[in-house]
Scaffold this active site. Sequence first.
Site, PDB file in Angstrom:
ATOM      1  N   LYS A   1      -2.130  -9.866  -1.376  1.00  0.00           N
ATOM      2  CA  LYS A   1      -1.352 -10.867  -2.114  1.00  0.00           C
ATOM      3  C   LYS A   1      -2.036 -11.274  -3.405  1.00  0.00           C
ATOM      4  CE  LYS A   1       1.957 -12.126   1.165  1.00  0.00           C
ATOM      5  NZ  LYS A   1       2.836 -13.051   1.842  1.00  0.00           N
TER       6      LYS A   1
ATOM      7  N   LYS B   1       4.536  -1.513   4.730  1.00  0.00           N
ATOM      8  CA  LYS B   1       5.337  -2.371   5.597  1.00  0.00           C
ATOM      9  C   LYS B   1       6.577  -2.898   4.870  1.00  0.00           C
ATOM     10  CE  LYS B   1       4.431  -7.154   5.821  1.00  0.00           C
ATOM     11  NZ  LYS B   1       4.208  -8.434   6.446  1.00  0.00           N
TER      12      LYS B   1
ATOM     13  N   LYS C   1       9.596  -9.061   3.224  1.00  0.00           N
ATOM     14  CA  LYS C   1      10.735  -9.779   2.643  1.00  0.00           C
ATOM     15  C   LYS C   1      10.502 -10.175   1.194  1.00  0.00           C
ATOM     16  CE  LYS C   1       9.889 -13.742   5.501  1.00  0.00           C
ATOM     17  NZ  LYS C   1       8.568 -14.312   5.194  1.00  0.00           N
TER      18      LYS C   1
END
Length: 331
Positions: free
Chosen positions: A115, A197, A200
């Site tokens: 992130k 992965k 969302k």
Amino acid sequence: MIGDKKIVFSGVQPSGNLTIGNYLGAIKNFSRFSEDYKTFYCVVDLHSITVRQVPAELRRRTYETLALYMACGLDEKKNTLFVQSHVPAHAELGWILDCYTMFGELSRMTQFKDKSQKHAENINAGLFTYPALMAADILLYQTDLVPVGIDQKQHLELARDVAARFNQIYGDTFTIPEGYIPTDTMKIASLAEPTSKMSKSDPNPNACVYILDSKDDIMRKFKKAVTDSDASVRYSEDKPGVSNLMTIYRAFTGKSLEEIEREFDGRGYGDFKLAVGEACADGLAPVREEFARLMADKAYLEQVMKNGADEAAYYARKTMSKVRRKIGFVN
Ligand code: ATP
Ligand code: LTN
């Protein structure tokens, strides 16, 4: 234990539209614990602000995530459903556990590394200490079992380490939680990039199938899904795209991988992708309908949130008073 029941806790961030990764990896499994465990399912809005959110969207998604919990089969009378920021003890224990979590431990977290690459303009302290807040969520309820996808395993292990460290210093305070990671669906991959992965917050809308997508969108996305040039429906590590579609098809139909290979033997990917799309759209249709019904009654969702937060706060208070006493805070 609450009464004679073990405790289950899990959380989902209201940080985007929920995907079939969230559904198959986490939420779909939540309801299996409703009868035999005391279950707490939380919309973790405090976690979601580690990445910048648009306020109106965050608010809407918080309602939506709660409604999706319910639409996916979580009965609000059998499960404690609530919003993290409604129970301030999460933030309070989060801070306390920050002081028992090491810089080095947090530096090793792969989600933090990912992130901070993705959001290089906003590598804030919350993004770094995120796992300590997650540990607080779990430990606050003396949780035994945490159903999550495989991507959360590292955070869960940290929560166990922090709990053990605290118990070591102050004597038995927290239950050491175990993960519950579904072997069949622990990692649903992106349709566009099948080695990573499905997430969302992925900006590419074709990478994800959202739980609330229309059947047309679902069919279109599966048609476009990245596969390979081999044209045989076979589960194999060197065929990540096809294997991912097989995993999704298996989850929605209950068929085994061998049955699926036989079913599509000698047929091309076109047929297979159509079948995966159909199975997924049909499986999600009831969730979509129930979601629409629930979202039409905001007042009821607010009632559910409030009841959930009141009940969660009651159990959180018990742990907090123990923690405060052990640490040496004046009562
Ligand atoms: P974000 O992209 O905002 O980081 P996310 O899609 O990873 O979000 P979370 O809210 O972090 O979703 O995760 C909710 C739950 O869904 C977690 O238990 C997580 O392990 C699970 N999960 C998320 N993505 C997948 C996936 N692709 N496959 C299996 N489980 C998943
Ligand atoms: N970190 C998780 C969401 C989450 C969670 C939790 C999951 C926050 N607190 C407690 C299980 C238990 C995620 O990003 N998926």
